[in-house]
Motif scaffolding. Structure first.
Motif, PDB file in Angstrom:
ATOM      1  N   ALA A 159       0.833  -1.208   0.000  1.00  0.00           N
ATOM      2  CA  ALA A 159       0.000   0.000   0.000  1.00  0.00           C
ATOM      3  C   ALA A 159       0.866   1.256   0.000  1.00  0.00           C
ATOM      4  CB  ALA A 159      -0.927  -0.010   1.207  1.00  0.00           C
ATOM      5  N   TYR A 160       1.945   1.248   0.788  1.00  0.00           N
ATOM      6  CA  TYR A 160       2.851   2.397   0.819  1.00  0.00           C
ATOM      7  C   TYR A 160       3.503   2.607  -0.549  1.00  0.00           C
ATOM      8  CZ  TYR A 160       2.563   2.157   5.941  1.00  0.00           C
ATOM      9  OH  TYR A 160       2.130   2.151   7.241  1.00  0.00           O
ATOM     10  N   ILE A 161       3.953   1.514  -1.164  1.00  0.00           N
ATOM     11  CA  ILE A 161       4.632   1.624  -2.455  1.00  0.00           C
ATOM     12  C   ILE A 161       3.672   2.128  -3.527  1.00  0.00           C
ATOM     13  CG2 ILE A 161       5.743   0.292  -4.298  1.00  0.00           C
ATOM     14  CD1 ILE A 161       6.901  -1.509  -2.062  1.00  0.00           C
ATOM     15  N   LEU A 162       2.444   1.601  -3.535  1.00  0.00           N
ATOM     16  CA  LEU A 162       1.439   2.076  -4.485  1.00  0.00           C
ATOM     17  C   LEU A 162       1.159   3.566  -4.296  1.00  0.00           C
ATOM     18  CD1 LEU A 162      -1.242  -0.776  -4.658  1.00  0.00           C
ATOM     19  CD2 LEU A 162       0.283  -0.007  -6.485  1.00  0.00           C
ATOM     20  N   SER A 163       1.106   3.993  -3.027  1.00  0.00           N
ATOM     21  CA  SER A 163       0.898   5.420  -2.752  1.00  0.00           C
ATOM     22  C   SER A 163       2.026   6.252  -3.337  1.00  0.00           C
ATOM     23  CB  SER A 163       0.806   5.652  -1.239  1.00  0.00           C
ATOM     24  OG  SER A 163      -0.268   4.953  -0.673  1.00  0.00           O
ATOM     25  N   ALA A 164       3.272   5.796  -3.124  1.00  0.00           N
ATOM     26  CA  ALA A 164       4.427   6.534  -3.632  1.00  0.00           C
ATOM     27  C   ALA A 164       4.404   6.609  -5.149  1.00  0.00           C
ATOM     28  CB  ALA A 164       5.718   5.867  -3.155  1.00  0.00           C
ATOM     29  N   VAL A 165       4.088   5.485  -5.813  1.00  0.00           N
ATOM     30  CA  VAL A 165       4.067   5.452  -7.276  1.00  0.00           C
ATOM     31  C   VAL A 165       2.957   6.356  -7.823  1.00  0.00           C
ATOM     32  CG1 VAL A 165       3.662   3.987  -9.289  1.00  0.00           C
ATOM     33  CG2 VAL A 165       5.082   3.154  -7.415  1.00  0.00           C
ATOM     34  N   ALA A 166       1.762   6.248  -7.231  1.00  0.00           N
ATOM     35  CA  ALA A 166       0.640   7.068  -7.699  1.00  0.00           C
ATOM     36  C   ALA A 166       0.929   8.550  -7.539  1.00  0.00           C
ATOM     37  CB  ALA A 166      -0.633   6.696  -6.928  1.00  0.00           C
ATOM     38  N   ILE A 167       1.519   8.920  -6.407  1.00  0.00           N
ATOM     39  CA  ILE A 167       1.778  10.330  -6.133  1.00  0.00           C
ATOM     40  C   ILE A 167       2.862  10.891  -7.052  1.00  0.00           C
ATOM     41  CG2 ILE A 167       2.749  11.896  -4.394  1.00  0.00           C
ATOM     42  CD1 ILE A 167       1.188  10.264  -2.302  1.00  0.00           C
ATOM     43  N   VAL A 168       3.933  10.119  -7.248  1.00  0.00           N
ATOM     44  CA  VAL A 168       5.022  10.647  -8.078  1.00  0.00           C
ATOM     45  C   VAL A 168       4.613  10.688  -9.552  1.00  0.00           C
ATOM     46  CG1 VAL A 168       6.285   8.520  -8.673  1.00  0.00           C
ATOM     47  CG2 VAL A 168       7.543  10.634  -8.256  1.00  0.00           C
ATOM     48  N   ARG A 169       3.738   9.750  -9.996  1.00  0.00           N
ATOM     49  CA  ARG A 169       3.232   9.810 -11.367  1.00  0.00           C
ATOM     50  C   ARG A 169       2.394  11.061 -11.573  1.00  0.00           C
ATOM     51  NH1 ARG A 169      -0.420   6.678 -12.788  1.00  0.00           N
ATOM     52  NH2 ARG A 169      -0.054   6.507 -15.035  1.00  0.00           N
ATOM     53  N   GLU A 216       3.788  22.298  -5.918  1.00  0.00           N
ATOM     54  CA  GLU A 216       3.012  21.068  -5.758  1.00  0.00           C
ATOM     55  C   GLU A 216       3.844  19.855  -6.121  1.00  0.00           C
ATOM     56  OE1 GLU A 216      -0.424  21.885  -8.209  1.00  0.00           O
ATOM     57  OE2 GLU A 216      -1.694  21.879  -6.413  1.00  0.00           O
ATOM     58  N   ARG A 217       4.597  19.962  -7.200  1.00  0.00           N
ATOM     59  CA  ARG A 217       5.436  18.841  -7.633  1.00  0.00           C
ATOM     60  C   ARG A 217       6.485  18.507  -6.569  1.00  0.00           C
ATOM     61  NH1 ARG A 217       5.458  20.927 -13.516  1.00  0.00           N
ATOM     62  NH2 ARG A 217       4.073  19.445 -14.540  1.00  0.00           N
ATOM     63  N   ILE A 218       7.049  19.525  -5.961  1.00  0.00           N
ATOM     64  CA  ILE A 218       8.068  19.296  -4.929  1.00  0.00           C
ATOM     65  C   ILE A 218       7.457  18.606  -3.725  1.00  0.00           C
ATOM     66  CG2 ILE A 218       9.682  20.427  -3.358  1.00  0.00           C
ATOM     67  CD1 ILE A 218       9.983  22.628  -5.465  1.00  0.00           C
ATOM     68  N   TYR A 219       6.281  19.062  -3.291  1.00  0.00           N
ATOM     69  CA  TYR A 219       5.619  18.457  -2.132  1.00  0.00           C
ATOM     70  C   TYR A 219       5.294  16.986  -2.392  1.00  0.00           C
ATOM     71  CZ  TYR A 219       4.946  23.284  -0.580  1.00  0.00           C
ATOM     72  OH  TYR A 219       5.147  24.583  -0.200  1.00  0.00           O
ATOM     73  N   TYR A 220       4.769  16.702  -3.579  1.00  0.00           N
ATOM     74  CA  TYR A 220       4.424  15.313  -3.887  1.00  0.00           C
ATOM     75  C   TYR A 220       5.681  14.451  -4.023  1.00  0.00           C
ATOM     76  CZ  TYR A 220      -0.537  16.273  -4.478  1.00  0.00           C
ATOM     77  OH  TYR A 220      -1.849  16.590  -4.247  1.00  0.00           O
ATOM     78  N   GLY A 221       6.754  15.023  -4.551  1.00  0.00           N
ATOM     79  CA  GLY A 221       8.005  14.273  -4.653  1.00  0.00           C
ATOM     80  C   GLY A 221       8.566  13.911  -3.286  1.00  0.00           C
ATOM     81  N   ILE A 222       8.523  14.853  -2.352  1.00  0.00           N
ATOM     82  CA  ILE A 222       8.988  14.588  -0.987  1.00  0.00           C
ATOM     83  C   ILE A 222       8.114  13.531  -0.324  1.00  0.00           C
ATOM     84  CG2 ILE A 222       9.268  15.591   1.315  1.00  0.00           C
ATOM     85  CD1 ILE A 222       9.983  18.238  -0.078  1.00  0.00           C
ATOM     86  N   SER A 223       6.805  13.626  -0.526  1.00  0.00           N
ATOM     87  CA  SER A 223       5.882  12.661   0.066  1.00  0.00           C
ATOM     88  C   SER A 223       6.171  11.249  -0.426  1.00  0.00           C
ATOM     89  CB  SER A 223       4.435  13.038  -0.266  1.00  0.00           C
ATOM     90  OG  SER A 223       4.096  14.284   0.296  1.00  0.00           O
TER      91      SER A 223
END
Length: 224
Positions: A80-90, A101-108
């Motif tokens: 679930a964590y990995i899917l969250s990271a992939v979805a957010i960075v995509r 916004e891109r920076i915040y999502y990249g850090i997340s």
């Protein structure tokens, strides 16, 4: 929120061996909701189902009473964590995202990767007890807070050496995490620069199109 949570984990730890369900539930819910909003319903549902089913298994069944019972739920939580990271960075590099916004999502996504690796480290410790030891001693490491510390010190390549991988599987995972920790910021920054350039080019093209349209209207007015 992720940064605050990670910083508070050591302060709130009271010797618990596994991550507290309330903390994991908050992270999974945040990741699922964000993925739902920015990546689509399928991503959000997959993350929420994986996360909450895993938490239900350890909270509402006998699986949570033994370390081996945490094995499958922990893998589901890491997924679930990995899917969250992939979805957010995509989504971070979609056309709807701009600037900060891109920076915040990249850090997340980077923080979610570290949390996911911590969960995998702990699963290895369950499968092969003694895979991680305290540096300079034979004390076995088995607490969540220690695996979280190991994960982020490895991901950032700080490597303080107070938690040491001993088994081959543990060392292989640390190697993979160290490579990911080096490559991710480099690739993300390069992509960030590329996205910023694309945004500038689109804005410039729109400005030129707008200017051309105004000139055409002025010409028509003059003709009239």
């Amino acid at each position: 929120g992720l940064l605050v949570g990670i910083c508070l984990v050591p302060l709130a730890d009271s010797g618990t061996e596994f991550i507290r369900p309330i903390g994991a539930g908050i992270v999974v819910t945040m990741g699922g909701i964000e993925a739902w909003k920015i990546a689509g319903r399928a991503w959000g549902l997959a993350i929420l189902v994986l996360g909450w089913v895993s938490l239900a298994l350890v909270s509402l069944t006998s699986m949570g009473s033994t370390p081996s019972g945490h094995l499958v739920p922990g893998v589901m939580l890491a997924a679930a964590y990995i899917l969250s990271a992939v979805a957010i960075v995509r989504a971070a590099f979609g056309r709807r995202m701009h600037g900060a916004e891109r920076i915040y999502y990249g850090i997340s996504s980077y923080l979610l990767i570290g949390i996911a690796f911590a969960s995998v480290h702990q699963r290895i410790a369950i499968l092969a007890p003694g895979s991680y030891r305290a540096g300079g001693s034979d004390a076995v490491v088995d607490r969540w807070v220690d695996f979280l510390w190991l994960s982020f010190s490895t991901l950032t390549t700080a490597g303080f050496g107070d938690v040491v991988p001993v088994s081959n599987a543990a060392r292989m995972l640390c190697t993979l995490e160290a490579v990911a920790g080096v490559m991710y910021p480099a690739i993300f920054l390069a992509r960030l620069v590329g996205a910023a350039t694309e945004d500038d080019e689109r804005d410039e093209a729109r400005s030129e199109e707008h200017t051309s349209e105004l000139q055409s209207r002025q010409y028509l007015v003059c003709r009239l």
